[in-house]
Design a protein around this motif. Structure first.
Motif, PDB file in Angstrom:
ATOM      1  N   ARG A 120       0.824  -1.220   0.000  1.00  0.00           N
ATOM      2  CA  ARG A 120       0.000   0.000   0.000  1.00  0.00           C
ATOM      3  C   ARG A 120       0.851   1.259   0.000  1.00  0.00           C
ATOM      4  O   ARG A 120       0.464   2.266  -0.599  1.00  0.00           O
ATOM      5  CB  ARG A 120      -0.972  -0.004   1.187  1.00  0.00           C
ATOM      6  CG  ARG A 120      -2.030  -1.071   1.042  1.00  0.00           C
ATOM      7  CD  ARG A 120      -3.120  -0.968   2.062  1.00  0.00           C
ATOM      8  NE  ARG A 120      -2.601  -0.966   3.421  1.00  0.00           N
ATOM      9  CZ  ARG A 120      -3.347  -0.815   4.495  1.00  0.00           C
ATOM     10  NH1 ARG A 120      -4.641  -0.664   4.383  1.00  0.00           N
ATOM     11  NH2 ARG A 120      -2.814  -0.831   5.697  1.00  0.00           N
ATOM     12  N   TRP A 142      -6.632   2.763   1.505  1.00  0.00           N
ATOM     13  CA  TRP A 142      -6.159   2.726   2.893  1.00  0.00           C
ATOM     14  C   TRP A 142      -7.274   2.381   3.872  1.00  0.00           C
ATOM     15  O   TRP A 142      -7.023   1.786   4.915  1.00  0.00           O
ATOM     16  CB  TRP A 142      -5.507   4.053   3.273  1.00  0.00           C
ATOM     17  CG  TRP A 142      -4.078   4.073   2.840  1.00  0.00           C
ATOM     18  CD1 TRP A 142      -3.585   4.580   1.680  1.00  0.00           C
ATOM     19  CD2 TRP A 142      -2.973   3.511   3.543  1.00  0.00           C
ATOM     20  NE1 TRP A 142      -2.226   4.378   1.619  1.00  0.00           N
ATOM     21  CE2 TRP A 142      -1.820   3.730   2.752  1.00  0.00           C
ATOM     22  CE3 TRP A 142      -2.826   2.847   4.748  1.00  0.00           C
ATOM     23  CZ2 TRP A 142      -0.561   3.310   3.142  1.00  0.00           C
ATOM     24  CZ3 TRP A 142      -1.567   2.434   5.135  1.00  0.00           C
ATOM     25  CH2 TRP A 142      -0.449   2.664   4.338  1.00  0.00           C
ATOM     26  N   GLU A 182      -3.348  -4.858   4.097  1.00  0.00           N
ATOM     27  CA  GLU A 182      -1.973  -5.024   3.621  1.00  0.00           C
ATOM     28  C   GLU A 182      -1.713  -6.525   3.529  1.00  0.00           C
ATOM     29  O   GLU A 182      -1.970  -7.260   4.470  1.00  0.00           O
ATOM     30  CB  GLU A 182      -0.982  -4.371   4.583  1.00  0.00           C
ATOM     31  CG  GLU A 182       0.464  -4.523   4.169  1.00  0.00           C
ATOM     32  CD  GLU A 182       0.759  -3.957   2.801  1.00  0.00           C
ATOM     33  OE1 GLU A 182       1.211  -4.733   1.936  1.00  0.00           O
ATOM     34  OE2 GLU A 182       0.520  -2.751   2.578  1.00  0.00           O
TER      35      GLU A 182
END
Length: 149
Positions: A14, A123, A128
């Protein structure tokens, strides 16, 4: 080892997508502002090329990891298909409508805003996955794949 390899190996997916995507958007926007200065324009287009070449392989690795194991191949296949169709349509839309109507700088400014919104969305909604086993990613999914009877 190239700079891109070092960045990709040492940062979470990310972060690479965020930094690379925003830097690519900023560099192509700045390129349009510097067209009257050939050396500056060349530098900004090189920055754009580097950052896009950094982000694309990470996206190719990151996106399939977001799908549960049972849907990974099909899901990424659909994403790849949509991406290829859009890659064919965008130059037509860009050249025939966006650039002539809005101008080069405004067009890339709006595209940069889309990149910013996409990064913020990533986000808040995407896990992740770098360094995790795919089974770990699957077990953390909020949407479970129904069992086939």
């Amino acid at each position: 080892m190239t700079t891109a390899d070092k960045v990709i190996q040492n940062l979470p997916w990310r972060w690479v997508v965020t930094i690379g995507g925003l830097l690519a958007a900023l560099s192509i926007f700045t390129f349009t502002l510097q067209l009257h200065l050939p050396l500056a324009a060349q530098i900004w287009i090189l920055v754009f090329g580097f950052t896009t070449e950094l982000v694309i392989p990470v996206i190719q690795a990151y996106v399939p990891e977001l799908y549960p194991t049972l849907l990974r191949g099909t899901g990424f296949g659909w994403v790849s298909t949509v991406s290829r169709v859009c890659s064919g349509l965008v130059p037509l839309i860009f050249g025939s409508w966006l650039w002539p109507v809005f101008g080069l700088t405004n067009t890339f400014g709006v595209i940069g805003l889309f990149v910013l919104v996409s990064v913020i969305w990533m986000w808040f909604t995407m896990p992740e996955t770098k360094g995790q086993l795919l089974d770990q990613v699957d077990s953390e999914e909020k949407i479970k794949v129904p069992e086939v009877l």
